[in-house]
Design a protein around this motif. Sequence first.
Motif, mmCIF file in Angstrom:
data_model
loop_
_atom_site.group_PDB
_atom_site.id
_atom_site.type_symbol
_atom_site.label_atom_id
_atom_site.label_comp_id
_atom_site.label_asym_id
_atom_site.label_seq_id
_atom_site.Cartn_x
_atom_site.Cartn_y
_atom_site.Cartn_z
ATOM 1 N N GLN A 100 1.599 -13.045 13.752
ATOM 2 C CA GLN A 100 2.824 -12.407 13.300
ATOM 3 C C GLN A 100 2.714 -10.901 13.551
ATOM 4 O O GLN A 100 1.610 -10.343 13.546
ATOM 5 C CB GLN A 100 3.043 -12.662 11.800
ATOM 6 N N ARG A 143 3.176 -8.526 11.584
ATOM 7 C CA ARG A 143 2.517 -7.861 10.458
ATOM 8 C C ARG A 143 1.005 -7.742 10.660
ATOM 9 O O ARG A 143 0.379 -6.822 10.133
ATOM 10 C CB ARG A 143 2.812 -8.617 9.165
ATOM 11 N N THR A 144 0.434 -8.660 11.437
ATOM 12 C CA THR A 144 -1.007 -8.617 11.691
ATOM 13 C C THR A 144 -1.391 -7.358 12.462
ATOM 14 O O THR A 144 -2.513 -6.870 12.335
ATOM 15 C CB THR A 144 -1.436 -9.877 12.456
ATOM 16 N N ALA A 184 -2.000 -4.877 9.720
ATOM 17 C CA ALA A 184 -2.937 -5.233 8.649
ATOM 18 C C ALA A 184 -4.184 -4.355 8.622
ATOM 19 O O ALA A 184 -4.612 -3.927 7.544
ATOM 20 C CB ALA A 184 -3.317 -6.711 8.767
ATOM 21 N N GLU A 229 -4.629 -5.848 4.407
ATOM 22 C CA GLU A 229 -4.173 -7.226 4.580
ATOM 23 C C GLU A 229 -3.429 -7.740 3.358
ATOM 24 O O GLU A 229 -2.456 -8.484 3.498
ATOM 25 C CB GLU A 229 -5.370 -8.107 4.914
ATOM 26 N N MET A 248 0.137 -6.533 3.486
ATOM 27 C CA MET A 248 0.934 -7.155 4.541
ATOM 28 C C MET A 248 1.211 -8.629 4.278
ATOM 29 O O MET A 248 2.013 -9.253 4.972
ATOM 30 C CB MET A 248 0.243 -6.998 5.896
ATOM 31 N N GLY A 287 5.197 -7.156 4.667
ATOM 32 C CA GLY A 287 4.888 -7.883 5.892
ATOM 33 C C GLY A 287 6.076 -8.675 6.389
ATOM 34 O O GLY A 287 6.335 -8.750 7.598
ATOM 35 N N VAL A 323 8.463 -6.278 8.114
ATOM 36 C CA VAL A 323 7.961 -5.934 9.454
ATOM 37 C C VAL A 323 8.271 -7.058 10.440
ATOM 38 O O VAL A 323 8.775 -6.814 11.547
ATOM 39 C CB VAL A 323 6.448 -5.656 9.403
ATOM 40 N N ASP A 324 7.972 -8.276 10.039
ATOM 41 C CA ASP A 324 8.248 -9.415 10.924
ATOM 42 C C ASP A 324 9.734 -9.535 11.224
ATOM 43 O O ASP A 324 10.147 -9.793 12.360
ATOM 44 C CB ASP A 324 7.757 -10.711 10.279
ATOM 45 N N VAL A 370 5.322 -0.308 14.757
ATOM 46 C CA VAL A 370 4.423 -1.456 14.657
ATOM 47 C C VAL A 370 3.437 -1.450 15.825
ATOM 48 O O VAL A 370 2.264 -1.816 15.675
ATOM 49 C CB VAL A 370 5.241 -2.765 14.638
#
Length: 529
Positions: free
Chosen positions: A191, A193-194, A197, A202, A205, A210, A213-214, A505
């Motif tokens: 994703q 969000r990773t 992170a 983490e 997120m 998170g 963001v996605d 991002v």
Amino acid sequence: MRASRDDRNWTLTTQNEASATRSGTHFGDPTVMGLSIGFIILFVAFSLIDADAMTAAISVGFAWTAKNLGAYFQLLLLLNLFIAVGVAVSPAGRARIGDRQRPDMGTFKWVSIILCTLLGGGGVFFAAGEPIYHFVVTPPAFSSEPGTPAAVPNALAQSFMHWGFHAWAVLGTLAAIVLSHHHYDRGLPLQPRTLLAPLLGEARMRGVLGGVVDAVCVIAVVAGTVGPIGFLATQMNFGLHTLFGVTEGYGTQLMILVVLGGLYVSSAITGVDRGIQMLSRFNVMLALGIGAVILLFGSTQFLFDSWFQGFGTYLGSFFEMATMTSQAAPDWWMKWWTVFFFAWFIGYAPLMAIFVARISRGRTIRQLVVAVALLAPVATSLWFTLLGGSGIFYQMSGAIDLGEALNDFQFDVATLAVAQALPGGKLMALAVLVLTTIFVATTGDSMSYAVSVVNAGHDDPQPALRAFWGVAMALMAAVLLYMGAGQIGVLQQFIVITAFPVSLVLLPTLWLGPRAAQAMARRQGIVTS
């Protein structure tokens, strides 16, 4: 390196969520679904209520973003390219994605999917018209007389810049490396969000942040994908009307959307290993066949000379074109060309990187960077030369005259006019229309799959979820087309606005990408420090 307690907790949570999703207990992240579907509903609703106000608001945001953030977008792409190449040539470039010694799929399948997904309908839509446009309207980086032989390499070079090395690199290098390390080595989800992170933590997120963001990244991709889907319907309708007298109008466009949606939704449902790769392989074979006919029976010497000189001009003027700003070029030109394209690529980048990471397991980082950032742009330049270079040749010889149409940005007219002038005439034009359709379908299936991966939090989303997103994008295109093709264009302008939050991002990948590659290399015993 031993994972922290927080790392292990998120990995366990992610695995549990993935198991829950596979068993059907939920249909995706509610924050991502809510915000993404909410965007589609609000955009369509406001367009229906007051299309002029919606157009005016997005036009203002589009103009402001292009003027004030264009140089930032250009710098981000440049840095991404050079850092990715640096990682590839370093010892860490030998690290394998997913720590597998053998790739999941063969090289031809892998490269086919990369080319079809990342080039997509946009590249085919502009391949004929953009070089001719730069031939009749000299780009700001050059001073050649429009419409003269001296303008040919400059026109191709400018097109190569927009679809070249750093445009491709942002779609699937550093971000794909970061995602690959954190997904395959540490169990984090595929994703967007990773990507944040390691920077924001983490645990943070995992939550609503998170999801936001996605959702922003999903919205950017939806805006960028619905555009080609809608424009294909108008282009195909125009082509069928011109070639076979098929009625022009919304009814025909709707039928085209149904066929196109059925094609890419079916492909997305069957997954990467079946429908998506089969469609991509067929598309590459068709493109090779069309290219061979053009090269063998068309203006062969002109095309070869034009590509060779155009590519040399591209390399020689690379930095001048890549760093061109509104101080040296008209605002309108930067807004509708370089900044528009680069913002479009940025908007696509996180989900494209997810898709590239998913199909590249077993490949080395070096292979990934070379395929995406080096080989694919060269292949793109060849394709642009075959179609656009042929168009320039016919424009110079008087066989076609697209100056007025391209000044009005009627690229669907340009594609068909060039296709009809090619060897084979009507048959070649039909083949190009089919190719364009399948290119858009490969973008539709891969993005339906990628959006579903983001929603589900794992790389095997339910077929129903994949179908939902594919149908949703086709329906959005249908509604906007009902209001007029102009609303599709407004939606494409919106991706330039979303490019700014999406760029935030991507920004950390400039330093997280090399770190992830180094960590993968240490894990595999390639480097020791």
